[in-house]
Write a protein that holds these residues in place. Structure first.
Motif, PDB file in Angstrom:
ATOM      1  N   TYR A   1       0.951  -1.102  -0.050  1.00  0.00           N
ATOM      2  CA  TYR A   1      -0.034  -0.096   0.050  1.00  0.00           C
ATOM      3  C   TYR A   1       0.750   1.238  -0.048  1.00  0.00           C
ATOM      4  CZ  TYR A   1      -3.021  -3.645   1.644  1.00  0.00           C
ATOM      5  OH  TYR A   1      -3.815  -4.975   1.818  1.00  0.00           O
ATOM      6  N   LEU A   2       2.142   1.191  -0.269  1.00  0.00           N
ATOM      7  CA  LEU A   2       2.890   2.255   0.159  1.00  0.00           C
ATOM      8  C   LEU A   2       2.626   3.498  -1.024  1.00  0.00           C
ATOM      9  CD1 LEU A   2       6.335   0.690   0.978  1.00  0.00           C
ATOM     10  CD2 LEU A   2       4.821   1.750   2.448  1.00  0.00           C
ATOM     11  N   ASP A   3       2.237   3.087  -2.117  1.00  0.00           N
ATOM     12  CA  ASP A   3       1.999   4.240  -3.228  1.00  0.00           C
ATOM     13  C   ASP A   3       0.620   4.503  -3.306  1.00  0.00           C
ATOM     14  OD1 ASP A   3       4.827   4.016  -4.184  1.00  0.00           O
ATOM     15  OD2 ASP A   3       4.259   2.231  -5.346  1.00  0.00           O
ATOM     16  N   ARG A   4      -0.299   3.907  -2.155  1.00  0.00           N
ATOM     17  CA  ARG A   4      -1.812   4.508  -2.376  1.00  0.00           C
ATOM     18  C   ARG A   4      -1.847   5.825  -1.295  1.00  0.00           C
ATOM     19  NH1 ARG A   4      -5.593  -1.105  -1.647  1.00  0.00           N
ATOM     20  NH2 ARG A   4      -4.321  -2.273  -3.357  1.00  0.00           N
ATOM     21  N   HIS A   5      -3.075   6.488  -1.499  1.00  0.00           N
ATOM     22  CA  HIS A   5      -3.447   7.436  -0.816  1.00  0.00           C
ATOM     23  C   HIS A   5      -4.405   7.086   0.112  1.00  0.00           C
ATOM     24  CE1 HIS A   5      -1.751   9.585  -4.221  1.00  0.00           C
ATOM     25  NE2 HIS A   5      -1.460  10.757  -3.444  1.00  0.00           N
ATOM     26  N   PRO A   6      -4.555   7.770   1.603  1.00  0.00           N
ATOM     27  CA  PRO A   6      -5.262   7.390   2.518  1.00  0.00           C
ATOM     28  C   PRO A   6      -6.650   6.896   2.044  1.00  0.00           C
ATOM     29  CG  PRO A   6      -3.880   9.062   3.492  1.00  0.00           C
ATOM     30  CD  PRO A   6      -3.619   9.028   1.701  1.00  0.00           C
ATOM     31  N   ARG A   7      -7.330   7.685   1.019  1.00  0.00           N
ATOM     32  CA  ARG A   7      -8.553   7.468   0.760  1.00  0.00           C
ATOM     33  C   ARG A   7      -8.912   6.195   0.047  1.00  0.00           C
ATOM     34  NH1 ARG A   7      -6.512  11.250  -2.853  1.00  0.00           N
ATOM     35  NH2 ARG A   7      -6.416  10.589  -4.956  1.00  0.00           N
TER      36      ARG A   7
END
Length: 360
Positions: free
Chosen positions: A126-132
């Motif tokens: 998930y390192l490249d994902r945004h919190p949403r």
């Protein structure tokens, strides 16, 4: 890592005192849980440790450092909040490394620390994902990762699981405990949930109205509550607490205000018992028997699968029983109860404290 010492800590807002002289010594690597009802001062106390609230009086030390007047960023602590406090426009990796970037830490060092924390918390995918694009539990793990990368002396958690659903709370509870066992960082954790306190803490600090009611290990507090407040707050369902007096002509009997006779341990005596007392017994220490004992009428039966919680009335007294097996009880049915007298507690009705002279 570091120990924490709170000595006569007080907090007032103007003329209104909210924390009343707290003394707690937290050992290096210990997991301490501050627990109590809303408004008891536990979050205020945590914020004083964090440097987000000033201290009106007393002395606060982290390790060998006196920190009363030290700014939050200079205390070498990391705090995890209830609402995650993630930057929505930054990726997971950027959120986790943001505080290090502000400190001017080299990019390679930031990448190494973020990668290490992501591995510990299973956040690599998930390192490249945004919190949403994350679930509530994943966001909370990111908030924890942001704290881990700082390699602090102390972790502070302010009700971090209160926004999660029941199933996820249980899972995250285990993750936080496992994280502490792995990193051995001194941790102060605030919650109003006594189940979280019992399952996670090395020691529990029970707070009420800005004061400490009792400090001890989870099982010690459960088995030996110092006050009726602690007895009623720790444990689910809570301890049965019934007012009455010890019989003057028979010190082995406690008689409730409505006249129900409750047994006392034969090997214990209370000197000067001519005063109102409170008889305490845990729900699981009330036992169904075929004959004799206390006659009671079943009012409510609440099966949970592994246990059955039953509310009964003995004359005018409401009692809660917790049965570990499944039972076929119905409201209105009359049952007989015995008490495990070795597990009876006596408190002073006037002060709420454990009675002096209740000897074994």
């Amino acid at each position: 890592m570091a120990s924490i010492a709170l000595q006569n800590i007080r907090k007032s807002y103007g003329s209104l005192p909210v924390i009343h002289g707290i003394d707690i010594a937290i050992e290096d690597g210990e997991f301490i849980v501050l627990v109590g009802p809303s408004g008891c001062g536990k979050s205020t106390l945590l914020r004083m440790i964090a440097g987000l609230e000033s201290i009106s009086e007393g002395r606060l030390s982290i390790g060998e450092t006196f920190v009363n007047d030290l700014r939050s960023k200079d205390r070498d602590i990391a705090m995890v909040f209830q609402n995650y406090a993630l930057y929505p426009h930054l990726t997971v990796a950027e959120n986790m490394g943001f505080s290090l970037k502000l400190r001017g830490v080299a990019k390679d060092e930031i990448a190494w620390r973020v990668g290490n924390a992501a591995k510990i918390l299973a956040l690599q995918p998930y390192l490249d994902r945004h919190p949403r694009h994350l679930s509530g539990g994943q966001r909370q793990r990111v908030a924890m990762g942001r704290a881990i990368v700082r390699d602090p002396k102390v972790f502070l958690f302010d009700e971090p699981l209160s926004n999660l659903d029941a199933k996820l709370r249980v899972a995250m509870r285990a993750e936080i405990k496992e994280l502490h066992q792995r990193l051995k960082i001194t941790t102060v954790y605030v919650t109003h949930d006594q189940t979280e306190a019992m399952t996670m803490a090395d020691r529990i600090v029970v707070m009420r109205d800005g004061m400490v009611e009792q400090v001890g290990t989870p099982l010690d507090i459960y088995d030996n509550p110092a006050t009726t407040f602690v007895a009623g707050f720790i444990g689910m369902p809570p301890m049965n607490l019934i007012k009455g007096r010890i019989q003057a002509d028979d010190p082995s009997i406690f008689r409730t205000a409505s006249g129900v006779p409750l047994p006392l341990p034969p090997d214990r005596r209370l000197a000067g018992s001519d005063r109102e007392l409170i008889y305490g017994v845990r729900p699981e220490k009330l036992i169904l028997v075929a004959d004799g004992g206390i006659a009671a009428r079943v009012a409510i039966v609440e099966p949970t699968g592994s246990e059955t919680q039953v509310t009964v009335r003995a004359q005018d007294e409401n009692l809660t029983i917790l049965l570990r097996e499944r039972v076929a009880l119905r409201p209105g049915e009359t049952i007989n109860l015995a008490v495990s007298t070795a597990d009876v507690h006596l408190f002073d009705a006037a002060t709420g404290g454990r009675t002096e002279g209740w000897q074994k």
